[in-house]
Design an enzyme around this catalytic site. Structure first.
Site, mmCIF file in Angstrom:
data_model
loop_
_atom_site.group_PDB
_atom_site.id
_atom_site.type_symbol
_atom_site.label_atom_id
_atom_site.label_comp_id
_atom_site.label_asym_id
_atom_site.label_seq_id
_atom_site.Cartn_x
_atom_site.Cartn_y
_atom_site.Cartn_z
ATOM 1 C CE1 TYR A 1 -4.419 1.202 0.399
ATOM 2 C CE2 TYR A 1 -3.104 3.107 1.039
ATOM 3 C CZ TYR A 1 -4.308 2.566 0.610
ATOM 4 O OH TYR A 1 -5.386 3.391 0.380
ATOM 5 C CB SER A 2 1.112 4.198 0.597
ATOM 6 O OG SER A 2 1.562 5.528 0.561
#
Length: 537
Positions: A208-209
Site C-alpha cells: 500500500y502507498s
C-alpha cells in the site's frame, strides 16, 4: 490491548526450530499463527551502513528443539522522521531492521502449500513499519488463506541515500539499498517459505502507498531477471503507481551535499572520508539533519542496476507488457477518491507557488517539476477547486503518485495487449472504523480502504460492512492469491470496479483517464518517463 495467544513451535527442518504465537479468539479458538522479527539478512550496521544487504550464511540456524529461536515480538523499526506533530517512539528504533513478520493460516496447507502474499509496508519510503498491520481477522474469517510475509527494510536516508561521488569512489557503497533489502527478503521468502507451509511457486507481491510503489519497482526488477531467478507471479498495487523515473546520480549529489552541510562535514574531503564520517554518526543526528533539508525526501535513484535507465519508457513502448504477458503476471491496481487529503499532510509547502515548486523538487527531477507546474499552474495561478497552495500540493502529489501515472501505466499495458492481465478499482466509500484514524471531512482518503482489503485491519467492520467487503473485494482477493479467475465484472480492461458512496459495486468507464494521459504525455516529453535524449531532439 493484549492479543490472546499461546506459544507455537515449528520445526523448520535443517533450518532449526522457531517459537511463535498462535493467536486466539475470545473463546480460545485459534485464529492464525504468527512469527515476529525473523532475520532474513545480516545486520546492516557500522561499516555495512549503505551497503547492499548481506544474505544469512548457509549454515544459519534459528534455534534447536531444546532452545528454539523465539520470534514472538516484531521487526526492528528503522530510524525515521516524525509525521507532522505525531512523534514516533524512538525507543523502538533499530538500524538492524532486516527481519520479517510471518502470518500463517490455521490448519493443514493445500497440496503444494499455502499461497504466499509478500506484503511491503508504506510510509512515503520515509517512515512506517512492518509491524503496523493486523491480519488475524483476514486469515480466520475470510477465504484469504495465505501466508503473509511482511519485511522490514531500510527507509529514508538509511535506505535511499545516493551520491555520484560515492558511487564512483567507494566500491562498498550502494544506492537504493531499501529496494535491495526488499528483494533479498523476497528471495529469502522464495527459498524458505516451504518450511512454514507455503508454496514458493505461488508468490504474490503487494503493498500500500510506498509499499505499492515498491511493488512496482520489485515487479520491474523481477521482469528483468532470467526466468530461473523470477519469483513474482502476481502483484497488488494499492494506492500508488510507478511514479516518475527517479532522479539521476547528479541530482542525488545535490541532496548529498546538502546533507553534508547540515552535518558540518567539509565538502572538500575525499569521498571515502565523507562516507566514513557518516557511518560514525548516530541515527538521531542523521534524522535530525535530514528533517531540516530542502531536499528532505530520500527516494530511489536511477542507478542502472536496481532501477534501470528508461524504466518507465519500457512501459510506454510495450516491453513491460510483453514480459508480463510472457510470464502471465497479473496485476490489481487502483485508488481512493480523496487520496489528496493525507498526501497534503506530508511535509506540506507554505502558502505560495514558489514553496510548492520547491517542495516538488524534494521528490522529483527538476525537469519534471518544471513541466508539471507549467501544466497545472499556468501563470503561477492557483487552480479553481484548490483552497490554497498546500491543498494544491496534496492534489498534484496524489495525481503523480497515484491517479495519473497509474492511468498512464494501465493504458500502456492495454495498448500493448496485456489488458487481460490487469484489474482496476476505485474506492468511494469508507468503513466506520476509519473514523478512529482519519478525519471525517477527509472522506475516502489515502489508507481508508485498507479496512476493506485487510478485513478491518486494526479496526472492526460491522456485519453489514463485512458483507460489502466480502462481496466487493475480499473474495476476489482470495481468488487472486490462489491464481484463480476473478469475478471482476468490468467489460473493458480499462474499466473500473468502483465501490460507490452508497456502498454498491458498479463497473464503469474510467471518466478520469483523459486527464491522466495528458499528464503522462507532458512528463514523457521532458524525459521523465525515460525517453532517451535523441527522442527529445
Amino acid at each position: 490491548m493484549a492479543k490472546p495467544s499461546e506459544p507455537y513451535l515449528r520445526d523448520l527442518e535443517f533450518k532449526g526450530f522457531v517459537e511463535g504465537l498462535t493467536y486466539l479468539d475470545k473463546k480460545s479458538q485459534p485464529l492464525c499463527h504468527y512469527f515476529g522479527g525473523i532475520p532474513y539478512a545480516l545486520p546492516p550496521i557500522g561499516p555495512f551502513r549503505w551497503q547492499k544487504p548481506r544474505p544469512l550464511p548457509a549454515c544459519y540456524r534459528y534455534g534447536t528443539r531444546a532452545n528454539p529461536g523465539r520470534f514472538t515480538g516484531c521487526c526492528g523499526v528503522c530510524p525515521q522522521p516524525d509525521w507532522g506533530e505525531a512523534e514516533n517512539d524512538k525507543s523502538l528504533w533499530d538500524e538492524d531492521c532486516l527481519q520479517t513478520n510471518i502470518w500463517v493460516p490455521i490448519g493443514d496447507p493445500p497440496r503444494g502449500g499455502w499461497p504466499v502474499l509478500f506484503w511491503i509496508h508504506g510510509g512515503f519510503l520515509q517512515f512506517g513499519s512492518a509491524n503496523d498491520d493486523d491480519v488475524r481477522g483476514l486469515l480466520s474469517e475470510t477465504a484469504c488463506k495465505a501466508i503473509i510475509v511482511s519485511p522490514g527494510y531500510r527507509l529514508n536516508l538509511f535506505g535511499f541515500l545516493a551520491s555520484s561521488e560515492l558511487r564512483e569512489a567507494s566500491p562498498d557503497f550502494a544506492a537504493n539499498v531499501g529496494f535491495w533489502d526488499q528483494r533479498l527478503a523476497l528471495e529469502w521468502t522464495w527459498q524458505n517459505i516451504s518450511y512454514f507451509g507455503g508454496d514458493p511457486s505461488n508468490i504474490t507481491i503487494g503493498g500500500y502507498s510506498a509499499g505499492s510503489h515498491s511493488t512496482f519497482h520489485q515487479l520491474a526488477f523481477d521482469l528483468g531477471v532470467s526466468d530461473s531467478k523470477s519469483i513474482v507471479r502476481r502483484a497488488l498495487m494499492f494506492s500508488n503507481g510507478p511514479g516518475l523515473q527517479p532522479k539521476s546520480f547528479d541530482e542525488a549529489q545535490m541532496q548529498f551535499n546538502e546533507l553534508l552541510e547540515k552535518l558540518r562535514i567539509p565538502l572538500d574531503v575525499s569521498p571515502a572520508e565523507k562516507l566514513a564520517k557518516l557511518r560514525t554518526l548516530d541515527p538521531k543526528t542523521l534524522i535530525k539533519a535530514s528533517e531540516n533539508m530542502k531536499y528532505h525526501q530520500f527516494r530511489a535513484t536511477t542507478d542502472g542496476s536496481f532501477v534501470r535507465h528508461g524504466l518507465l519508457n519500457e512501459i510506454d513502448n510495450g516491453s513491460f507488457a510483453h514480459q508480463m504477458k510472457r510470464r502471465g503476471v497479473k496485476l490489481i491496481m487502483g485508488e481512493c477518491r480523496d487520496e489528496h487529503f493525507i498526501y497534503g499532510t506530508w511535509r506540506p509547502p507554505k502558502n505560495s507557488f514558489d514553496s510548492l515548486f520547491r517542495r516538488l523538487q524534494a521528490d522529483y527531477p527538476l525537469a519534471a517539476c518544471e513541466a508539471l507546474v507549467e501544466h497545472y499552474y499556468p501563470n503561477q495561478k492557483l487552480p479553481a477547486g484548490c483552497k490554497d497552495w498546500p491543498d494544491a500540493f496534496g492534489r498534484i502529489y496524489a495525481d503523480i503518485q497515484i491517479h495519473h501515472l497509474e492511468r498512464g501505466m494501465a493504458n500502456a499495458l492495454v495498448r500493448h495487449g496485456a489488458g487481460d492481465l490487469i484489474y482496476r478499482y476505485r474506492m468511494e466509500w469508507r468503513a466506520k472504523c476509519c473514523d478512529e484514524w482519519y478525519k471525517k471531512e477527509w472522506g475516502v482518503t489515502h489508507g481508508t480502504d485498507m479496512s476493506i482489503w485487510f478485513w478491518g485491519g486494526n479496526g472492526h467492520l460491522s456485519k453489514k460492512e463485512k458483507v460489502l467487503a466480502k462481496k466487493g473485494f475480499v473474495d476476489n482477493l482470495a481468488k487472486f492469491l490462489n491464481g484463480e479467475e476473478l469475478d471482476w465484472g468490468t467489460e473493458h480492461p480499462l474499466g473500473v470496479r468502483t465501490l460507490t458512496p452508497k456502498g454498491t459495486i458498479v463497473c464503469e468507464v474510467d471518466k478520469r483517464m483523459e486527464e491522466g494521459l495528458k499528464v503522462w504525455e507532458v512528463l514523457k516529453r521532458v524525459g521523465a518517463t525515460g525517453l532517451p535524449l535523441s527522442a527529445k531532439l
